[in-house]
Write a protein that holds these residues in place. Structure first.
Motif, short mmCIF file in Angstrom:
data_model
loop_
_atom_site.label_atom_id
_atom_site.label_comp_id
_atom_site.label_asym_id
_atom_site.label_seq_id
_atom_site.Cartn_x
_atom_site.Cartn_y
_atom_site.Cartn_z
N ALA A 27 0.84 -1.21 0.00
CA ALA A 27 0.00 0.00 0.00
C ALA A 27 0.86 1.25 0.00
CB ALA A 27 -0.92 -0.01 1.22
N LYS A 28 1.92 1.24 0.79
CA LYS A 28 2.82 2.40 0.85
C LYS A 28 3.53 2.61 -0.48
CE LYS A 28 3.72 2.08 5.83
NZ LYS A 28 4.74 1.77 6.87
N LYS A 29 3.91 1.53 -1.13
CA LYS A 29 4.66 1.64 -2.38
C LYS A 29 3.79 2.04 -3.57
CE LYS A 29 8.36 -1.58 -1.13
NZ LYS A 29 9.04 -2.86 -1.42
N TYR A 49 -4.66 0.67 2.43
CA TYR A 49 -4.41 -0.69 2.96
C TYR A 49 -5.61 -1.59 2.69
CZ TYR A 49 -3.86 -4.48 6.32
OH TYR A 49 -3.79 -5.71 6.90
N ALA A 50 -6.82 -1.04 2.85
CA ALA A 50 -8.04 -1.83 2.65
C ALA A 50 -8.14 -2.30 1.20
CB ALA A 50 -9.27 -1.01 3.02
N THR A 51 -7.78 -1.44 0.26
CA THR A 51 -7.83 -1.80 -1.16
C THR A 51 -6.82 -2.89 -1.48
OG1 THR A 51 -8.57 0.41 -1.82
CG2 THR A 51 -7.50 -0.94 -3.51
N VAL A 52 -5.61 -2.72 -0.99
CA VAL A 52 -4.56 -3.72 -1.25
C VAL A 52 -4.92 -5.06 -0.62
CG1 VAL A 52 -2.13 -4.33 -0.91
CG2 VAL A 52 -2.76 -1.98 -1.49
N SER A 53 -5.44 -5.02 0.59
CA SER A 53 -5.84 -6.26 1.28
C SER A 53 -6.90 -7.00 0.48
CB SER A 53 -6.38 -5.94 2.68
OG SER A 53 -5.36 -5.42 3.50
N LYS A 54 -7.84 -6.25 -0.10
CA LYS A 54 -8.90 -6.86 -0.91
C LYS A 54 -8.31 -7.57 -2.12
CE LYS A 54 -11.30 -4.42 -3.75
NZ LYS A 54 -12.24 -3.41 -4.35
N TYR A 55 -7.36 -6.92 -2.79
CA TYR A 55 -6.72 -7.54 -3.95
C TYR A 55 -5.88 -8.75 -3.53
CZ TYR A 55 -8.01 -4.06 -7.45
OH TYR A 55 -8.71 -3.27 -8.34
N PHE A 56 -5.15 -8.63 -2.44
CA PHE A 56 -4.31 -9.75 -1.98
C PHE A 56 -5.17 -10.96 -1.64
CE2 PHE A 56 0.15 -8.18 -0.61
CZ PHE A 56 0.27 -7.47 -1.81
#
Length: 199
Positions: free
Chosen positions: A24-26, A31-38
């Motif tokens: 998310a930082k990079k 964080y919520a969006t990245v977690s959903k994709y992961f």
């Protein structure tokens, strides 16, 4: 196009073992969006592992039983019901895992009957035996995966029963394939799911 590039970056970070917060930082995403994709990538890797197993299941294999419990819980008697029991099958240099039913369904019955001390003693004995297996000369594909899994799961600091199967499959997927192959598989499954069986 920008959205596609962002997803490709997330696939890259996921396949190279970056956690969601770091990714998310990079990428500048939440964080919520990245977690959903992961989590979506975990589902895809689990599905792929299942299709791979269908191809190899008729061949010769070896298997061993493994019990995983977070290190912070291993001295707590009541925590034994939070352990995860799975079978690891080896097909050459690759593995496949089957998660066994949770012991949690028996927790209330054991506690009501005051049997937790007896069960804890048996569980502790099993864990000692399991550790002997892990450090013995039988350092084969199965034990290599167990060591990989123990290291892989630590950063997550506890995974719920609901999502544990997907993290187990993610570990299986990442153990079986190199960074580049992981990225190719997830990219194909995400953008061209109909071609997934041809990877």
């Amino acid at each position: 196009m920008e959205r596609i590039r962002q997803i490709q970056k997330l696939i890259f970070y996921f396949c190279r073992d970056e956690n969601a917060l770091s990714a998310a930082k990079k990428t500048g995403l939440t964080y919520a969006t990245v977690s959903k994709y992961f989590q979506k990538f975990r589902y895809l890797s689990a599905e792929y592992c299942e299709t791979q197993y269908e191809q190899f299941r008729s061949g010769e294999s070896q298997y061993e039983e493994y019990v995983y419990l977070e290190k912070s819980k291993r001295t707590k008697k009541e925590a034994i019901f939070d352990s995860h029991n799975f079978l690891t099958f080896a097909y050459g240099d690759r593995v496949y895992n089957i998660l066994m039913p949770s012991l949690n369904m028996y927790k209330h019955q054991f506690l009501a009957d005051n049997l937790e001390d007896l069960y804890y003693k048996e569980f502790s004995k099993f864990m000692r035996t399991s550790k002997i297996i892990k450090v013995s000369e039988r350092y084969n594909t199965i034990t290599r995966f167990w060591n990989f899994f123990e290291s892989f799961i630590i950063p997550y600091k506890g995974v719920s029963n609901e999502f544990f199967p997907y993290y187990l499959k993610e570990a299986e997927f990442k153990f079986n394939f190199s960074y580049a192959i992981r990225e190719k598989i997830i990219t194909t499954l995400y953008f061209h799911p109909s071609n997934g069986t041809d990877i």
